[in-house]
Design a protein around this motif. Structure first.
Motif, mmCIF file in Angstrom:
data_model
loop_
_atom_site.group_PDB
_atom_site.id
_atom_site.type_symbol
_atom_site.label_atom_id
_atom_site.label_comp_id
_atom_site.label_asym_id
_atom_site.label_seq_id
_atom_site.Cartn_x
_atom_site.Cartn_y
_atom_site.Cartn_z
ATOM 1 N N HIS A 165 -71.657 100.752 -18.472
ATOM 2 C CA HIS A 165 -71.801 100.629 -17.022
ATOM 3 C C HIS A 165 -70.973 99.440 -16.544
ATOM 4 N N PRO A 166 -69.902 99.699 -15.771
ATOM 5 C CA PRO A 166 -69.077 98.595 -15.288
ATOM 6 C C PRO A 166 -69.904 97.615 -14.453
ATOM 7 N N SER B 94 -71.454 97.819 -10.245
ATOM 8 C CA SER B 94 -71.089 99.185 -9.861
ATOM 9 C C SER B 94 -72.317 99.986 -9.432
ATOM 10 N N CYS C 65 -64.514 106.342 -9.500
ATOM 11 C CA CYS C 65 -64.497 104.917 -9.858
ATOM 12 C C CYS C 65 -63.245 104.590 -10.682
ATOM 13 N N GLY D 33 -62.104 100.836 -10.455
ATOM 14 C CA GLY D 33 -63.348 100.091 -10.469
ATOM 15 C C GLY D 33 -63.845 99.644 -9.107
#
Length: 143
Positions: free
Chosen positions: A70-71, A74, A133, A138
């Motif tokens: 999971h960035p 986000s 995304c 991102g």
């Protein structure tokens, strides 16, 4: 819905609580959907400290669940943020509750009426959100 885990007033989420919840989920799955674990579990959670703590990571390694990265920062990719809490808030919106038990009962009632398609469709929509995304390098999908 396999498990709805509600914190008691004043209770905090930490690594121990995460591991306890994962264990409760594993037991609930074995009881309610025994074949589900044989096909594997894929977990997505954000980068909150309780989720990235060493104890949590060790617990997940023991369970042998796949973790979707999971960035950082986000919310567009947090399933609960974009499809779960909005409809729940709409369902509860404007209502007053006599006490916490009445509120929890209403939340449980709402979840019990959701069919599997609600979850399936929204989980599959995550793929297109990931693609957006990536295409935006991102950046936030919804501004």
């Amino acid at each position: 819905m396999i498990l709805l885990d509600i914190l008691q007033k004043g209770e905090r989420v930490n690594a121990d609580r995460c591991c306890e919840t994962f264990d409760r989920l594993r037991h609930a799955v074995r009881r309610k959907r025994p074949g589900l674990l044989r096909s594997g579990v894929v977990l997505q959670h954000d980068n909150a400290t309780p989720h990235t703590a060493k104890r949590t990571k060790e617990g997940l390694e023991r369970l042998r669940w796949d973790i979707i990265p999971h960035p950082a920062h986000s919310p567009d990719l947090a399933l609960s943020e974009f499809y779960l809490f909005g409809p729940l808030e709409h369902h509860l919106g404007g209502k007053k509750f006599e006490d916490e038990d009445k509120l929890i009962g209403k939340v449980r009632d709402w979840f019990s009426k959701l069919d599997a398609n609600f979850f399936t469709q929204n989980i599959y929509s995550l793929l297109s959100r990931w693609q957006k995304c990536i295409a935006l390098h991102g950046d936030y999908i919804e501004k």
